[in-house]
Design a protein around this motif. Sequence first.
Motif, PDB file in Angstrom:
ATOM      1  N   GLY A  84      15.077 -22.517 -16.148  1.00 33.99           N
ATOM      2  CA  GLY A  84      15.918 -21.341 -15.992  1.00 33.99           C
ATOM      3  C   GLY A  84      15.208 -20.037 -16.272  1.00 33.99           C
ATOM      4  N   THR A  85      13.882 -20.085 -16.378  1.00 36.57           N
ATOM      5  CA  THR A  85      13.113 -18.881 -16.705  1.00 36.57           C
ATOM      6  C   THR A  85      12.400 -18.286 -15.494  1.00 36.57           C
ATOM      7  OG1 THR A  85      11.137 -20.182 -17.250  1.00 36.57           O
ATOM      8  CG2 THR A  85      12.704 -19.748 -19.036  1.00 36.57           C
ATOM      9  N   LYS A  86      12.581 -18.884 -14.312  1.00 40.42           N
ATOM     10  CA  LYS A  86      11.815 -18.448 -13.141  1.00 40.42           C
ATOM     11  C   LYS A  86      12.713 -18.094 -11.952  1.00 40.42           C
ATOM     12  CE  LYS A  86       7.862 -20.609 -12.611  1.00 40.42           C
ATOM     13  NZ  LYS A  86       6.863 -21.668 -12.315  1.00 40.42           N
ATOM     14  N   THR A  87      13.985 -17.798 -12.226  1.00 38.61           N
ATOM     15  CA  THR A  87      14.946 -17.507 -11.160  1.00 38.61           C
ATOM     16  C   THR A  87      14.519 -16.286 -10.344  1.00 38.61           C
ATOM     17  OG1 THR A  87      16.715 -18.387 -12.547  1.00 38.61           O
ATOM     18  CG2 THR A  87      17.365 -17.049 -10.645  1.00 38.61           C
ATOM     19  N   SER A  88      14.509 -16.434  -9.024  1.00 38.04           N
ATOM     20  CA  SER A  88      14.082 -15.346  -8.134  1.00 38.04           C
ATOM     21  C   SER A  88      15.268 -14.523  -7.647  1.00 38.04           C
ATOM     22  CB  SER A  88      13.345 -15.922  -6.922  1.00 38.04           C
ATOM     23  OG  SER A  88      12.188 -16.622  -7.308  1.00 38.04           O
ATOM     24  N   ALA A  89      14.974 -13.295  -7.235  1.00 38.81           N
ATOM     25  CA  ALA A  89      16.001 -12.410  -6.688  1.00 38.81           C
ATOM     26  C   ALA A  89      16.480 -12.926  -5.332  1.00 38.81           C
ATOM     27  CB  ALA A  89      15.439 -11.005  -6.537  1.00 38.81           C
ATOM     28  N   GLU A  90      17.713 -12.577  -4.982  1.00 32.81           N
ATOM     29  CA  GLU A  90      18.266 -12.995  -3.696  1.00 32.81           C
ATOM     30  C   GLU A  90      17.578 -12.262  -2.547  1.00 32.81           C
ATOM     31  OE1 GLU A  90      22.467 -12.480  -3.535  1.00 32.81           O
ATOM     32  OE2 GLU A  90      22.885 -14.086  -4.980  1.00 32.81           O
ATOM     33  N   PHE A  91      17.474 -12.941  -1.418  1.00 32.92           N
ATOM     34  CA  PHE A  91      16.962 -12.321  -0.199  1.00 32.92           C
ATOM     35  C   PHE A  91      17.625 -12.992   0.991  1.00 32.92           C
ATOM     36  CE2 PHE A  91      14.252 -15.913  -1.115  1.00 32.92           C
ATOM     37  CZ  PHE A  91      13.965 -16.483   0.113  1.00 32.92           C
ATOM     38  N   TYR A  92      17.588 -12.314   2.133  1.00 29.17           N
ATOM     39  CA  TYR A  92      18.243 -12.814   3.342  1.00 29.17           C
ATOM     40  C   TYR A  92      17.285 -12.734   4.524  1.00 29.17           C
ATOM     41  CZ  TYR A  92      22.710 -12.718   0.875  1.00 29.17           C
ATOM     42  OH  TYR A  92      23.730 -12.953  -0.020  1.00 29.17           O
ATOM     43  N   ASN A  93      17.458 -13.653   5.445  1.00 28.08           N
ATOM     44  CA  ASN A  93      16.567 -13.722   6.597  1.00 28.08           C
ATOM     45  C   ASN A  93      16.611 -12.459   7.447  1.00 28.08           C
ATOM     46  OD1 ASN A  93      14.702 -14.915   8.320  1.00 28.08           O
ATOM     47  ND2 ASN A  93      16.237 -15.971   9.530  1.00 28.08           N
ATOM     48  N   ASP A  94      17.780 -11.849   7.592  1.00 28.96           N
ATOM     49  CA  ASP A  94      17.865 -10.661   8.439  1.00 28.96           C
ATOM     50  C   ASP A  94      17.301  -9.412   7.765  1.00 28.96           C
ATOM     51  OD1 ASP A  94      19.986 -10.656   6.662  1.00 28.96           O
ATOM     52  OD2 ASP A  94      21.382  -9.710   8.055  1.00 28.96           O
ATOM     53  N   ASP A  95      16.852  -9.534   6.499  1.00 24.47           N
ATOM     54  CA  ASP A  95      16.125  -8.427   5.874  1.00 24.47           C
ATOM     55  C   ASP A  95      14.801  -8.187   6.592  1.00 24.47           C
ATOM     56  OD1 ASP A  95      18.089  -8.180   3.948  1.00 24.47           O
ATOM     57  OD2 ASP A  95      17.019  -9.369   2.448  1.00 24.47           O
ATOM     58  N   TYR A  96      14.368  -9.172   7.371  1.00 26.76           N
ATOM     59  CA  TYR A  96      13.065  -9.124   8.030  1.00 26.76           C
ATOM     60  C   TYR A  96      13.206  -9.122   9.549  1.00 26.76           C
ATOM     61  CZ  TYR A  96      11.942 -10.179   3.260  1.00 26.76           C
ATOM     62  OH  TYR A  96      11.869 -10.112   1.888  1.00 26.76           O
ATOM     63  N   GLY A  97      14.262  -8.457  10.023  1.00 30.01           N
ATOM     64  CA  GLY A  97      14.475  -8.341  11.454  1.00 30.01           C
ATOM     65  C   GLY A  97      14.699  -9.698  12.088  1.00 30.01           C
ATOM     66  N   ASN A  98      14.127  -9.886  13.264  1.00 33.57           N
ATOM     67  CA  ASN A  98      14.299 -11.149  13.980  1.00 33.57           C
ATOM     68  C   ASN A  98      13.020 -11.985  13.947  1.00 33.57           C
ATOM     69  OD1 ASN A  98      16.293 -12.690  15.302  1.00 33.57           O
ATOM     70  ND2 ASN A  98      15.336 -12.311  17.298  1.00 33.57           N
ATOM     71  N   GLU A  99      12.178 -11.715  12.953  1.00 39.86           N
ATOM     72  CA  GLU A  99      10.896 -12.412  12.840  1.00 39.86           C
ATOM     73  C   GLU A  99      11.083 -13.928  12.775  1.00 39.86           C
ATOM     74  OE1 GLU A  99       6.633 -12.364  12.427  1.00 39.86           O
ATOM     75  OE2 GLU A  99       8.057 -10.773  12.919  1.00 39.86           O
TER      76      GLU A  99
END
Length: 275
Positions: free
Chosen positions: A186-201
């Motif tokens: 529980g010490t390495k939890t990453s921030a949320e991200f979404y696929n469409d943050d990166y366009g249509n790559e």
Amino acid sequence: MKKFTLFAMAVIISAFCATAQQTVNNPKDANGFYIVKWDCANETFAAANDFEVDETFTFAVDVTGTPWEEWLKETPTAAGATRSLAFNKWTGFGDVNGDSHRLKQIKGNVYGATWNIMQLATTLDVAKATEQGAQTYVYGQLFGFEYTSDNPGAGWWMWPSTVAVGSNVDPGTESGATFITLPYTGTKTSAEFYNDDYGNELFGTNYPIKGYAPACAVSTGVENIISSDLPVSSYEYYNLQGAKLVKEPEEGLFIEKAIRIDGSFSTKKILKTVK
């Protein structure tokens, strides 16, 4: 006698297809599981799968020397399409988002995407997966697909003739899992991200889902140092794998590094589209 022989042969073939497994060219860890974490900065596989279930990493498979290597070179079935690979995955604690299977080429015969298993969870039992010390076993099937500029599934669930349809990627461990995560702390939890943050790559327009993005798009080999307010003296540009580019790209997703006169710098991702 002839009918019996043909029937027996059919049974043998069916049994083979049901139990056949795929292998890939990834390195293995000390316990015999495939190492699937890609080291974006050094453009090679990491030394280990050193991530927890809620930690973001770039997943990659190397199909060098497998039937997939030749399959990828063949002419696509769909007109104007490009061939690529996908990884149908599930865990010992339950399923993850089925729209996150598509991978794209990183380099050569290596294909991948950025994942966060916990963020991709659908029926995955979060409580069990995040118990102290719990390790998540991930199973999967590598298969082919084809895509065009306007159709991310121009071809789907495709297989070389020499690979049993539906066969799992199995490194030969007792569990049959492709890879496992680190014990949960529980010490390495990453921030949320979404696929469409990166366009249509990576088909973000079609699949704007959490915990899924192009390979190396979330974690890169370019350090992000807090800069001063002094003027910028120069700019440098990098691809998502952290490799320095000769000049600023005219299109696509890349990293801009602004270097100030005192040596400090900042970085940001830029997406350029052709108008």
